[in-house]
Design an enzyme around this catalytic site. Structure first.
Site, mmCIF file in Angstrom:
data_model
loop_
_atom_site.group_PDB
_atom_site.id
_atom_site.type_symbol
_atom_site.label_atom_id
_atom_site.label_comp_id
_atom_site.label_asym_id
_atom_site.label_seq_id
_atom_site.Cartn_x
_atom_site.Cartn_y
_atom_site.Cartn_z
ATOM 1 C CG LEU A 187 -113.797 23.791 68.304
ATOM 2 C CD1 LEU A 187 -113.552 24.464 69.642
ATOM 3 C CD2 LEU A 187 -113.765 22.282 68.451
ATOM 4 C CG ASP A 188 -120.831 22.816 63.263
ATOM 5 O OD1 ASP A 188 -120.848 23.675 62.364
ATOM 6 O OD2 ASP A 188 -121.850 22.224 63.673
#
Length: 593
Positions: A242-243
């Site tokens: 999850l950037d």
């Protein structure tokens, strides 16, 4: 679940709870019950869905991930994903269990993190079949670039035209609002003025003006990303990164960082993804101070893994100063991960060496000394904006091999030993190791690429020509070959030790400032390993008495093979030498988890 409530009914109720927290103070609060079946359908979960068992470790000591761009390796006339698959097959079998391919979608900037189309593979790299072939042979980790997308994406073009999908997908703000509390990772202006058919709008851009932040207060945005997650699962993705997740939810007047709604979105994604694939893993990428980073474990109901962002700067500082005090203090204060969660350890990545994670751990003077040394080794400093126009260093962009080419006194002849020492420490720590491809290959600073792109981060994003790389890896005198052989040997050793399970117990040792040590302990089968490194450029003595080794066991260094029949003896550790002292036990193969 009990007979009174089916697993499907429990899932519905849980999703409803998540949505009520996320949208509590928004116009969408009244329609969350309508969103529940839409999300479940988007994930294609059926009434016979089974609830995953809590607290299950879906990883083992044999797990290690390679981090790479899809085009880090190039061969004439061949799609880069084909070349990457050739490299994985030829050089990492039995060593690397998975690969993180950095954004492989069409993009416009930031080397992939300004996504044009989440549903496609960049044609310059290959196609979904190429991704599938890699996923079939190892665990595939992919980026969910969830905070923002490209300003040239179809969604944003529709936003400008006031058309769907996209018309209400992007976060806007009034420049007259007080946004001084917003935490920024960059120095560019936060708001970008754009002309739309509805007149001028001021869109929120946390990272760059080509990366426009999405507005998750609109449930349609959440629904779109759940559909994207389902697509990635179908294409073989097991691990989701999850950037920039910490920046997801915005409320002007606050820091807009780590807000409760952001945490609840992570919990919701975990609930949905785990029900779709029980062994799927969520990893949060949050380049923020250590305690804030740890908060993304939640109560073992958010991320399965968090990036251990404090490790790279603290470990590099340790090896450059020859003093492990701050690294040891940090390790002592780190809580053990609960069952079903663990750390994702790394010391180099496509980004730089983050400095926010050592806020409160290193003093300003110590940070300045570290920056000075890394700049002398060719590192470039990237900055972030503070309130009032001030700036503070955000990260150092440098290849890890160059970062460890010497000490604070300057370059020396111990670069290779220091580099291997760093990885021996990282591989032994509680958690799953992530190894950047340019660390595995001992790649140096790429000044030409940095100058050509105009971006500091390109210094550590070299692209190898396949023929040149093959020649280097076949040459016994090549540093690149020597680095790869040394790191892979350590990984093979690691994968055979139960005490290196990511959740095996860990205890910090008190051995002074020149020797950094900790012990790992597994229960089934029982094994102890004492991991000690000389982090200085001078020989140091280690007394085995200081380890209180049980006399009834027979001990040996797993790395050198040397045995220690006398628990009273002392060892001389050469500069940057690491020992993994283990009781000799007969190991039998085990299933992961």
């Amino acid at each position: 679940m009990g007979s009174a409530q089916s697993d499907f009914e429990w899932l519905q109720a849980r999703v409803q709870q998540h949505l009520e927290v996320i949208y509590a103070d928004t116009p969408a609060a009244a329609s969350t019950s309508e969103l529940v079946p839409q999300l479940i359908q988007a994930m294609r979960l059926q009434r016979d869905v089974a609830t995953p068992a809590p607290g299950r470790n879906t990883w083992s000591e044999r797990d290690a991930l390679l981090i790479t761009y899809g085009d880090s390796l190039l061969a004439p006339g061949e799609k880069p994903l084909h070349t990457l698959k050739r490299f994985l097959d030829a050089y990492t079998k039995g060593v690397i269990s998975g690969v993180h391919i950095l954004p492989f979608y069409p993009w416009t900037s930031d080397d992939g993190f300004a996504v044009l189309d989440y549903s496609s593979v960049n044609e310059a790299l290959g196609d979904w079949d190429d991704i599938g072939e890699i996923a079939a042979s190892c665990d595939l980790m992919a980026d969910l670039v969830i905070n923002h997308c490209s300003s040239r994406s179809a969604w944003f073009e529709n936003f400008l035209r006031d058309e769907s999908p996209g018309r209400d997908y992007f976060f806007t703000a009034d420049p007259a609002q007080d946004l001084s509390a917003v935490v920024r990772p960059r120095t560019s202006p936060l708001l970008r003025t754009v002309e739309t058919v509805r007149g001028p709008r001021h869109v929120w851009c946390t990272f760059s003006h080509d990366q426009v932040d999405l507005d998750f207060s609109n449930p349609e945005v959440l629904l779109q990303f759940v559909r994207i997650v389902r697509l990635y699962l179908d294409r073989g993705v097991r691990i989701f990164r999850l950037d920039a997740i910490a920046f997801l939810w915005k409320i002007p007047g606050t820091s807009c960082l780590n807000l409760e709604q952001t945490h609840e979105v992570v919990r919701l994604l975990r609930t949905l993804i785990e029900h779709a694939r029980h062994d799927a893993i969520l990893i949060t990428e949050t380049n923020i101070p250590n305690l804030e980073n740890l908060s993304y474990f939640g109560n073992a109901n958010e991320a399965h893994c968090v990036y251990n962002f404090s490790l790279p700067p603290l470990l590099i500082n340790t090896l450059l100063t020859g003093d492990c005090t701050y690294l040891r203090q940090w390790l002592m204060a780190m809580p053990p991960a609960r069952s079903g969660t663990t750390f994702f350890n790394f010391i180099a990545s496509h980004d730089g060496i983050g400095l926010r994670p050592v806020e409160g751990l290193l003093s300003d003077d110590e940070l300045a000394a570290l920056l000075g040394a890394l700049q002398r080794f060719g590192g470039q400093v990237s900055w972030r904006a503070l309130e009032g126009g001030a700036q503070r260093p955000y990260e150092v962009n440098i290849a890890l091999y160059d970062a460890l080419q010497g000490t604070v006194r300057g370059p020396d002849s111990w670069a290779f030993a220091r580099f291997v020492c760093a990885h021996a420490i990282m591989f032994a720590l509680e958690g799953i190791p992530g190894l950047y491809i340019h660390s595995l290959l001992g790649t140096r600073n790429d000044y030409q690429r940095m100058e050509h792109t105009g971006h500091n981060r390109a210094i550590n994003r070299h692209q190898w020509q396949w023929s040149e790389l093959e020649a280097q890896l076949a040459d016994p005198a090549s540093t690149h070959r020597q680095v790869m052989l040394a790191l892979e040997a350590l990984l093979r050793l690691r994968g055979a030790q139960p005490a290196f399970h990511p959740n095996a117990a860990q205890f910090t040792l008190q051995l002074g400032s020149a020797l950094f040590g900790f012990s790992r302990h597994s229960q089934e089968p029982a094994q102890q390993i004492f991991c000690i490194s000389n982090i200085t450029d001078e020989p140091r003595l280690l007394s085995l008495l200081d380890l209180s080794l049980p006399e009834q066991a027979e001990w040996e260094d797993l790395i050198s093979g040397e045995r220690y029949p006398d628990p009273d003896q002392s060892l001389q550790l050469e500069p940057y030498q690491t020992v993994w002292i283990s009781c000799r036990v007969t190991l039998t193969p085990r299933s992961p988890g």
